[in-house]
Design a protein around this motif. Structure first.
Motif, PDB file in Angstrom:
ATOM      1  N   PHE A   1       4.055  74.125 167.250  1.00 61.16           N
ATOM      2  CA  PHE A   1       3.459  74.570 168.508  1.00 61.16           C
ATOM      3  C   PHE A   1       2.981  73.400 169.379  1.00 61.16           C
ATOM      4  O   PHE A   1       2.335  73.634 170.395  1.00 61.16           O
ATOM      5  N   SER A   2       3.240  72.168 169.002  1.00 64.92           N
ATOM      6  CA  SER A   2       2.695  71.023 169.743  1.00 64.92           C
ATOM      7  C   SER A   2       3.078  71.076 171.217  1.00 64.92           C
ATOM      8  O   SER A   2       2.234  70.921 172.113  1.00 64.92           O
ATOM      9  N   THR A   3       4.356  71.289 171.493  1.00 66.22           N
ATOM     10  CA  THR A   3       4.828  71.328 172.884  1.00 66.22           C
ATOM     11  C   THR A   3       4.242  72.514 173.629  1.00 66.22           C
ATOM     12  O   THR A   3       3.887  72.413 174.809  1.00 66.22           O
ATOM     13  N   VAL A   4       4.130  73.643 172.936  1.00 62.09           N
ATOM     14  CA  VAL A   4       3.578  74.848 173.566  1.00 62.09           C
ATOM     15  C   VAL A   4       2.123  74.627 173.961  1.00 62.09           C
ATOM     16  O   VAL A   4       1.703  74.959 175.079  1.00 62.09           O
ATOM     17  N   LEU A   5       1.326  74.064 173.075  1.00 64.90           N
ATOM     18  CA  LEU A   5      -0.087  73.823 173.363  1.00 64.90           C
ATOM     19  C   LEU A   5      -0.254  72.861 174.527  1.00 64.90           C
ATOM     20  O   LEU A   5      -1.131  73.042 175.386  1.00 64.90           O
ATOM     21  N   LYS A   6       0.582  71.821 174.602  1.00 68.25           N
ATOM     22  CA  LYS A   6       0.500  70.874 175.714  1.00 68.25           C
ATOM     23  C   LYS A   6       0.880  71.545 177.025  1.00 68.25           C
ATOM     24  O   LYS A   6       0.235  71.356 178.062  1.00 68.25           O
ATOM     25  N   SER A   7       1.939  72.380 176.994  1.00 66.74           N
ATOM     26  CA  SER A   7       2.372  73.074 178.208  1.00 66.74           C
ATOM     27  C   SER A   7       1.300  74.026 178.717  1.00 66.74           C
ATOM     28  O   SER A   7       1.030  74.090 179.919  1.00 66.74           O
ATOM     29  N   ILE A   8       0.659  74.759 177.810  1.00 64.73           N
ATOM     30  CA  ILE A   8      -0.390  75.697 178.203  1.00 64.73           C
ATOM     31  C   ILE A   8      -1.575  74.961 178.796  1.00 64.73           C
ATOM     32  O   ILE A   8      -2.165  75.385 179.797  1.00 64.73           O
ATOM     33  N   SER A   9      -1.925  73.829 178.212  1.00 63.66           N
ATOM     34  CA  SER A   9      -3.036  73.039 178.735  1.00 63.66           C
ATOM     35  C   SER A   9      -2.725  72.505 180.127  1.00 63.66           C
ATOM     36  O   SER A   9      -3.568  72.544 181.029  1.00 63.66           O
ATOM     37  N   ASP A  10      -1.489  72.023 180.327  1.00 65.55           N
ATOM     38  CA  ASP A  10      -1.096  71.489 181.641  1.00 65.55           C
ATOM     39  C   ASP A  10      -1.045  72.586 182.700  1.00 65.55           C
ATOM     40  O   ASP A  10      -1.429  72.374 183.855  1.00 65.55           O
ATOM     41  N   ASP A  11      -0.559  73.775 182.307  1.00 63.14           N
ATOM     42  CA  ASP A  11      -0.403  74.881 183.267  1.00 63.14           C
ATOM     43  C   ASP A  11      -1.689  75.671 183.467  1.00 63.14           C
ATOM     44  O   ASP A  11      -1.745  76.534 184.353  1.00 63.14           O
ATOM     45  N   LYS A  12      -2.717  75.410 182.627  1.00 62.12           N
ATOM     46  CA  LYS A  12      -3.997  76.121 182.690  1.00 62.12           C
ATOM     47  C   LYS A  12      -3.777  77.637 182.629  1.00 62.12           C
ATOM     48  O   LYS A  12      -4.227  78.400 183.488  1.00 62.12           O
ATOM     49  N   ARG A  13      -3.093  78.063 181.584  1.00 62.66           N
ATOM     50  CA  ARG A  13      -2.812  79.490 181.406  1.00 62.66           C
ATOM     51  C   ARG A  13      -3.909  80.153 180.568  1.00 62.66           C
ATOM     52  O   ARG A  13      -4.558  79.505 179.736  1.00 62.66           O
ATOM     53  N   ASN A  14      -4.072  81.449 180.770  1.00 64.73           N
ATOM     54  CA  ASN A  14      -4.965  82.231 179.918  1.00 64.73           C
ATOM     55  C   ASN A  14      -4.313  82.401 178.547  1.00 64.73           C
ATOM     56  O   ASN A  14      -3.111  82.670 178.448  1.00 64.73           O
ATOM     57  N   VAL A  15      -5.124  82.263 177.486  1.00 66.37           N
ATOM     58  CA  VAL A  15      -4.567  82.235 176.132  1.00 66.37           C
ATOM     59  C   VAL A  15      -5.391  83.127 175.202  1.00 66.37           C
ATOM     60  O   VAL A  15      -6.620  83.169 175.287  1.00 66.37           O
ATOM     61  N   PHE A  16      -4.683  83.806 174.309  1.00 66.55           N
ATOM     62  CA  PHE A  16      -5.290  84.561 173.219  1.00 66.55           C
ATOM     63  C   PHE A  16      -4.840  83.883 171.925  1.00 66.55           C
ATOM     64  O   PHE A  16      -3.683  83.969 171.523  1.00 66.55           O
TER      65      PHE A  16
END
Length: 677
Positions: free
Chosen positions: A347-362
């Motif tokens: 999930f490393s790439t996914v976590l970085k992408s979510i952090s950069d895009d500032k998405r809501n996360v569950f």
């Protein structure tokens, strides 16, 4: 009585006699009969004290007559009054309840049923729904160990719930239906069922499915129409005869504008038709212009993923897609919310992408979660890594105030498995569910929500939520409560609206036979739930301009008002706190539909099947005396003589204490009278 006890009693008698003779034979100045009497009294006193010390136990057998129970269950729904059977039903109930022969042979219990099953004081025949199946289930639970024949006073027409014919025919208690209503079959066309989604999407077409039934022997022709206002948007000719009594009509209608759109389905009635109410039914669809898309990112298969997807998609406004971590990046712009299920090193790439895009996360964590990766790639919480797992049961935080949680009791829900060790939040969080270990509540969060830099997040620290959805079905025969809870959490996380001090939970439209409950939460300036608020709802009927103001009642961590039964029409409302200038407004529509008026006859075939399957018999309203005679002469319901055996210790026998007081008093009086004291 045990041998040792008998030995101790004999020994107590010898000791008591020896002490009495020693006192009055060898030491006393008294002589003759007076000495013998005093010795006897002293013996009896000492022997009684010895018995109390030994405290032998005796068997006590009592006999009593046990009457069987007789359950009178009467239909309190609107269909009884619509079929003009309300007076007949009341007469039958009173006749059975007050019959001296039945009261002598049975313990009579009376219940009413409609949408629920309960005791009653008066009959109203105003329940909007009928669930006969609940009668048999509740009686089986209450009288599982007793003989309790059931007299079911009803027309046999059920409007919701599981098919009572299946459950009732397998009832352990004999069922004796008393049929209310006309059993003669008349020619009748009716809309049996109408299926349509609650939501449609702008510029799409939505499906409508209509089941039309015909009862009669002649060949007939009619026409089905779907109207929007006064305009016909669909029509189809119908042909029926004695061999073809049902038709399924499928069509699609356009969704051209946003909002609640109401329609009417009607069948042109036959000239000889008696019940025309069931020829017409209204429905509504809310047209929306977008759909919330949720990405469920997981490395491998797990039952939890299906539970999340089913719960999310139970609302037609939302769609859930299960993706591998490597597939998420190319589709990330399609989603408003991301659920990261047990993130591991992939999930490393996914976590970085979510952090950069500032998405809501569950975030959903469990034994397979790489906490080393997760601790390093987000700044909201940190878990102590122990490489050990623990089972935690949920406990609802009644003070949670971000959105309304209702109809769920987590006390009997199965445990979730998660990492053992301390979870520390680095940002302010609100706990939805606490962890409970072996029945001991803790202050550690199991499910939390939090906000940071205008984004919303949630963390479920446990694997196995699919068991919760299954438990909800076991408890209620429905997934609805769990799906609603998960839907509200997803709705909150998907929205970027700012937090408000008043939240109101309601739907855009309600069918006439549905419960209409509006819930609200009010928070103080610190966003803590305010249990002392004075909330009222100002309700306006836009159809006739009537207005009402009704207080909302406190219900755990929310306020609610039950508006079920209000007249069909368009309504606007405002919920406000009379102590502060804070309010929330909305609109909804109540569709005209009374399911209890869809029946023309009693459903005698189902009632007969229940009676035959359970060992009972069907009666009509003019056969009450025959029913009474049959019950009296039925050997299955004879009064039974039973015995009750109790082990009674002698110390509980109050007469022995009275005897002891008497012997002591007599001995003292004789000695005092004769100057021996």
């Amino acid at each position: 009585m045990q041998t040792a006890t008998i030995f101790y009693i004999i020994l107590a008698g010898i000791i008591a006699l020896s002490l009495a003779l020693l006192q009055y034979k060898y030491k006393s100045k008294a002589s003759g009969r007076r000495s013998q009497l005093l010795a006897l009294l002293r013996f009896l006193t000492l022997f009684a004290v010895g018995l109390l010390i030994i405290n032998p136990k005796f068997e006590s057998v009592t006999y009593f007559d046990e009457k069987p129970n007789l359950i009178l269950a009467i239909d309190n729904s609107e269909s009884i009054s619509y079929l003009k059977q309300n007076e007949n039903a009341s007469r039958i109930l009173n006749q059975l309840k007050n019959d001296d022969n039945l009261k002598e042979q049975f313990t009579i219990e009376t219940y009413s049923f409609g949408s629920d099953f309960n005791t009653f004081e008066t009959l109203t025949f105003e329940d909007k729904q009928t669930n006969i199946n609940r009668v048999f289930k509740n009686i089986e639970d209450i009288y599982s160990e007793n003989t309790a024949p059931i007299i079911l006073i009803s027309d046999g027409n059920q409007t919701y719930g599981a098919d009572y014919q299946f459950y009732g025919s397998k009832s352990k208690q004999a069922v004796f239906p008393v049929v209310l209503g006309d059993t003669i079959q008349y020619s009748d066309l009716r809309i049996e069922r109408l299926n349509v989604n609650r939501f449609a999407y702008l510029k799409n077409r939505f499906p409508v499915e209509i089941f039309v039934n015909y009862t009669g022997d002649e060949s007939v022709n009619s026409q089905l129409r779907i109207l929007s206002g006064n305009a016909t948007v669909f029509s189809q000719n119908l042909n029926f005869d004695s061999n073809s009594g049902s038709q399924l009509i499928n069509t699609t209608l356009p969704a051209n504008s946003v909002g609640v759109k109401s329609y009417t389905v009607e069948i042109v009635p036959l000239e000889s038709e008696r019940n025309k109410v069931n020829n017409r039914k209204r429905f509504a669809v809310e047209v929306i212009d977008q759909k919330n898309n949720v990405a469920i990112v997981a490395e491998g298969p797990h039952p939890d993923l299906g539970a999340f997807k089913k719960a999310i998609e139970s609302n037609e406004q939302r769609r859930a897609t299960i993706l591998k971590p490597r597939d998420y990046i190319s589709k990330k712009d399609d989603f408003q919310l991301v659920i990261l299920y047990q993130p591991n090193n992939s999930f490393s790439t996914v976590l970085k992408s979510i952090s950069d895009d500032k998405r809501n996360v569950f975030f959903v964590a469990g034994p397979a979660t790489s906490w080393d990766l997760l601790n390093k790639n987000q700044e909201f919480f940190s878990q102590t890594i122990t490489n050990q797992s623990e089972d935690y049961q949920p406990s609802l935080n009644l003070n949670y105030n971000t959105f309304i949680i209702d109809n769920l009791n987590f006390d009997n829900y199965p445990p979730l498995k998660s990492e053992f060790g301390k979870l520390e939040f680095k940002v302010p969080e609100q706990t939805i569910l606490f962890k409970t270990i072996n029945g001991t509540a803790t202050s550690r969060p199991l499910l939390s929500s939090f906000e940071f830099n205008n984004n919303k997040y949630a963390l479920l620290n446990g694997e196995g939520i699919w068991r919760w959805r299954a438990q909800n079905y076991l408890d209620t025969n429905s997934f609805q409560d769990f799906d609603n809870f998960m839907g509200k959490l997803v709705q909150y996380l998907s929205s970027n609206q700012k937090r408000r001090r008043m939240n109101v939970d309601y739907r855009s439209f309600y069918n006439g036979n549905e419960s209409l409950i509006i819930s609200a939460q009010f928070f103080n300036k610190s966003y803590e739930f305010d249990a002392d608020a004075n909330l009222v709802i100002r309700l306006k009927n836009e159809t006739d301009d009537t207005r009402r103001e009704i207080p909302l009642l406190l219900d755990n961590s929310s306020y609610s008002i039950d508006l079920s039964g209000i007249a069909p029409g368009d309504y606007s409302f405002t919920v406000l706190n009379t102590n502060e200038p804070i309010s929330a407004s909305g609109q909804f529509k109540v569709l005209e539909y009374n399911v209890e008026q869809q029946f023309l006859n009693a459903d005698i075939s189902k009632l007969k099947a229940v009676a035959e399957g359970s060992g009972g018999k069907t009666y009509f309203s003019n056969q009450v005396e025959q029913l009474v005679n049959d019950l009296q002469n039925d050997s299955r319901f004879a009064i039974v003589q039973r015995s009750s055996k109790d082990i009674v210790p002698l110390i509980d026998w109050k007469y022995l204490l009275a005897f002891l007081a008497l012997t002591l008093s007599l001995e003292w009086f004789i000695r005092k009278y004769n100057g021996l004291i």
